[in-house]
Design a protein around this motif. Structure first.
Motif, mmCIF file in Angstrom:
data_model
loop_
_atom_site.group_PDB
_atom_site.id
_atom_site.type_symbol
_atom_site.label_atom_id
_atom_site.label_comp_id
_atom_site.label_asym_id
_atom_site.label_seq_id
_atom_site.Cartn_x
_atom_site.Cartn_y
_atom_site.Cartn_z
ATOM 1 N N PHE A 25 71.627 12.368 39.572
ATOM 2 C CA PHE A 25 70.460 12.186 38.894
ATOM 3 C C PHE A 25 69.408 11.586 40.011
ATOM 4 C CE2 PHE A 25 72.882 8.000 38.489
ATOM 5 C CZ PHE A 25 71.692 7.218 38.592
ATOM 6 N N ASP A 26 68.263 11.742 39.897
ATOM 7 C CA ASP A 26 66.884 11.368 40.745
ATOM 8 C C ASP A 26 66.275 10.408 40.165
ATOM 9 O OD1 ASP A 26 68.063 13.837 42.527
ATOM 10 O OD2 ASP A 26 66.496 15.071 41.519
ATOM 11 N N THR A 27 65.753 9.459 40.734
ATOM 12 C CA THR A 27 64.946 8.288 40.278
ATOM 13 C C THR A 27 63.570 8.365 40.927
ATOM 14 O OG1 THR A 27 65.902 6.997 42.045
ATOM 15 C CG2 THR A 27 67.087 7.148 40.035
ATOM 16 N N ASN A 55 64.331 6.207 31.021
ATOM 17 C CA ASN A 55 63.101 5.440 31.304
ATOM 18 C C ASN A 55 63.496 3.955 31.282
ATOM 19 O OD1 ASN A 55 60.975 7.405 31.914
ATOM 20 N ND2 ASN A 55 62.039 8.284 29.855
ATOM 21 N N SER A 56 62.933 3.141 32.116
ATOM 22 C CA SER A 56 62.870 1.701 31.926
ATOM 23 C C SER A 56 61.784 0.837 32.364
ATOM 24 C CB SER A 56 64.321 0.953 32.703
ATOM 25 O OG SER A 56 64.368 -0.232 32.623
ATOM 26 N N LEU A 58 60.581 2.506 36.148
ATOM 27 C CA LEU A 58 61.864 3.501 36.624
ATOM 28 C C LEU A 58 61.922 4.623 35.566
ATOM 29 C CD1 LEU A 58 64.286 3.599 38.614
ATOM 30 C CD2 LEU A 58 65.406 2.230 36.819
ATOM 31 N N ARG A 59 62.295 5.792 36.287
ATOM 32 C CA ARG A 59 62.480 7.213 35.628
ATOM 33 C C ARG A 59 63.479 7.658 36.275
ATOM 34 N NH1 ARG A 59 58.226 9.626 36.505
ATOM 35 N NH2 ARG A 59 58.745 11.209 37.837
#
Length: 668
Positions: A373-375, A418-419, A403-404
């Motif tokens: 996963f990319d962030t 999401n955070s 953060l995604r």
């Protein structure tokens, strides 16, 4: 004096030898005074440039040499965790030359071949700056045993003592172009670790549980990390420019362990620490740091590469991460009592992996692991400081993190997409009268989707600090901090191997952290200073825990407590003009306990977990020092230290260390 007279002569203002000072034409009053035999002289003032100012050069040199006696009782590695427990010759030296153009400072100390440090600082007229640091430290490592019978636990080196020597070197060079506002910057950094450590791993078989065992063996540690940077910074009027290239490489030279397992009779590599490489380019623009308004902006591009050398698994060296960072800062300070700052940070991480891994024991290869996963992370912070007077200062700060993650929705990762975290802090600094300083802090943070079980959903934090000094004779400090955080939305889902339905558990957590400390110092006479400190730290967590078995998981409430108390006394006494004495005592009590409740699912028992996890220790230390100056240029120093580690729940790590160091010192 001759140098100054020569300058005055060259400037044409010094009188010729044996002649009377000249009087400007047309100054009748001055001429009349001269004719009357007055002693007054008319001398034109002269301003000397900084380069013509005479500067006194300071030089100093001191050196010492001695011997260090070490005696251990028991293990000693925990009592003196970061000391090489062998007798050795010791020495230290310091030399300095501080002149108008040349500034040189060299300092170093040697305890043994695994514990030393040295520094060199060089500056010539601000055009060439060079500094070098080297240091080495030894870290004692535990050799853990197991209560399991010999049929289940095998230790290939039961008498081995483990430890690692960590050496670090750092070099920085800066060159200023004489006629241009440009600096060239070069630096090099290295950390090298050598020694041995205990490696424990399991040989487990689902088909034959009785044949499973736990293995322990020595692992040679030989790893190096090197980093180099090169760049420049330039002053371009109102804007400054900086560029920097950085490369970092990690090399694992100790090799990868290879052993035979139940499921794989031939040698199989395991527990690899892969080599890696990282490089980045950074560009930054910023305004002058002086003035009421300042700003800065930067961008960096970086790549991290896995350089695995496994022979049984091929393809891992194709994994890499690409990082892009952007930042912007703005500061506004229109007056002395008000200032504000806004900061923005943006980061993108793109991960790449091989589509297929080639495994020697599996024909056709396997898929390259779980989907990555990319962030994308954005951080915004704002800070405001108000100082209405010298007695009061108020600071408020907000920080938001967004953060995604892309690629976690498929369920391969137990992480939210999401955070968002919001954090606010208010700090108050008060000086109501001379000698008293008060500081109060309150902080609150909230997260909508915590990423991990240890991440709080909400957190409150408060701190109070007070310090007071009176007439340089006595003073006191007190500090208290308390924080509470909780998370009521932690869930874990089991995947039973027997085909039974999956179960989702809710695992709420509530944690309280408290810290208190108080200190007092007093100087009843000019020659004696006494001080004492008391500290307390307690961490308590209430959280449901999921115990996993072969077929399913079981939930149980738990209570984890860790606590420590610190007591210390110190005294320094200037017995005479040539004698200094000091004494320090310290005792640290620490304990930790994990208390799981009874499992909520059929018949599963948590008995024995509490006893296995309990820790209760007492660490004591005493150090004394005597410094006797025999003459202006010679002195003798005697040091003694005692450290003891007492394990109240067993014998692991128990031991004590006595160290005596005697040295002779010369000062010039």
């Amino acid at each position: 004096m001759l140098f100054l007279l020569a300058i005055l002569f060259l400037l044409g203002v010094a009188p010729a030898r044996g002649e009377e000072p000249a009087v400007p034409a047309g100054n009748d009053e001055a001429a009349a005074v001269e004719d009357a035999g007055s002693e007054a002289e008319a001398v034109e003032p002269v301003t000397l440039s900084p380069s013509d100012t005479e500067v006194e050069t300071h030089r100093s040199l001191d050196a010492s040499a001695g011997y260090r006696f070490v005696e251990t009782d028991g293990y000693g590695g925990r009592a003196a965790e970061y000391e090489y427990l062998r007798p050795s010759v010791t020495g230290a030296a310091h030399a300095a030359h501080l002149g108008k153009d040349l500034k040189l400072d060299i300092d170093g100390a040697y305890l043994n071949s695994n514990d030393y440090h040295a520094t060199l600082d060089f500056d010539y007229a601000g055009y060439y700056r060079f500094d070098f640091r080297t240091e080495s430290l030894f870290h004692n490592l535990d050799h853990e045993t197991s209560p399991l019978p010999a049929s289940l636990f095998t230790d290939a080196a039961p008498l081995e003592r483990y430890g690692i020597t960590a050496r670090q070197d750092a070099l920085h060079f800066r060159y200023k172009l004489r006629d241009y506002p440009i600096h060239l910057n070069l630096s090099y950094w290295l950390i090298d670790r050598e020694g041995s450590a205990q490696l424990r791993f399991a040989d487990f078989s689902f088909e034959n549980l009785g044949a499973s065992s736990l293995q322990s063996q020595s692992r040679r540690i030989d790893r190096t990390t090197q980093e180099g940077t090169a760049g420049f910074d330039a002053h371009l009027g109102p804007i400054n420019l900086l560029y920097q290239f950085q490369i970092r490489q990690h090399d694992e030279r100790g090799g990868t362990p290879a052993d035979s397992f139940i499921a794989q009779p031939g040698p199989v590599e395991h527990n690899e620490n892969p080599d890696s490489r990282f490089y980045s380019h950074t560009v930054k623009l910023y305004s002058s740091l002086a003035g009421g308004i300042t700003g800065a902006a930067s961008y960096s591009y970086a790549r991290s590469e896995n350089r695995s050398s496994l022979s049984t698994v091929i393809g891992a060296d194709q994994a890499r991460d690409t990082l892009q960072n952007a930042a912007g800062d703005f500061t506004y300070a229109p007056c002395a009592w008000f200032a504000t700052a806004v900061r923005y940070r943006h980061q993108e991480v793109d991960r790449e992996r091989p589509s297929t891994l080639v495994v020697s024991s599996l024909p056709g290869g396997v898929a390259g692991g779980r989907p990555l996963f990319d962030t994308v992370r954005d951080i915004i912070s704002a800070n405001v400081t108000i100082r209405p007077n010298t007695m009061l200062s108020v600071n408020g700060e907000y920080r938001g993190s967004f953060l995604r993650r892309d690629g976690v929705a498929a369920g391969e990762w137990n992480l939210p997409e999401n955070s968002v975290t919001h954090n606010g802090t208010l700090t108050l600094l008060l000086r109501p009268f001379k000698g008293l300083r008060l500081r109060g802090l309150y902080g609150y943070s909230t997260t909508d989707n915590p990423s991990y079980g240890t991440s709080p959903e909400q957190k409150h934090e408060g701190q109070v600090l007070a310090s007071y000094t009176r007439n340089g004779r006595w003073g006191a400090t007190a500090d208290y901090r308390v924080a509470r955080e909780w998370n009521n939305h932690i869930t874990r889902t089991t995947n039973p191997l027997d085909g039974s339905p999956s179960i989702t558990y809710v695992l709420p957590a509530d944690r309280v952290l408290a810290h208190a400390a108080a200190g007092l110092w007093i100087s009843p006479t000019e020659r004696l200073v006494l001080s004492g400190t008391v500290g307390f730290l307690r961490n308590r967590s209430d959280q449901a825990v999921l115990f996993a078995s072969v077929l399913n998981g079981y939930q149980a409430a738990s209570d984890y407590i860790s606590q420590g108390e610190l007591y210390s006394l110190n005294a320094t006494y200037h017995a005479a003009d040539s004698v200094d004495l000091s004494l320090a005592l310290q005792e640290l009590h620490s304990r930790a306990e994990f208390k799981p409740g009874t499992a909520t699912d059929g018949g599963f028992s948590t008995a024995g977990v509490r006893e296995l996890s309990r820790v209760k220790t007492i660490e004591r230390s005493l150090s004394a020092r005597a410094d006797y100056r025999v003459s202006r240029h010679f002195a003798c120093v005697l040091d003694y230290s005692f450290r003891d580690y007492d394990n109240r729940d067993g014998t692991l790590g128990e031991g004590s260390v006595h160290v005596v160091s005697a040295s002779v010192k010369t000062i010039w």
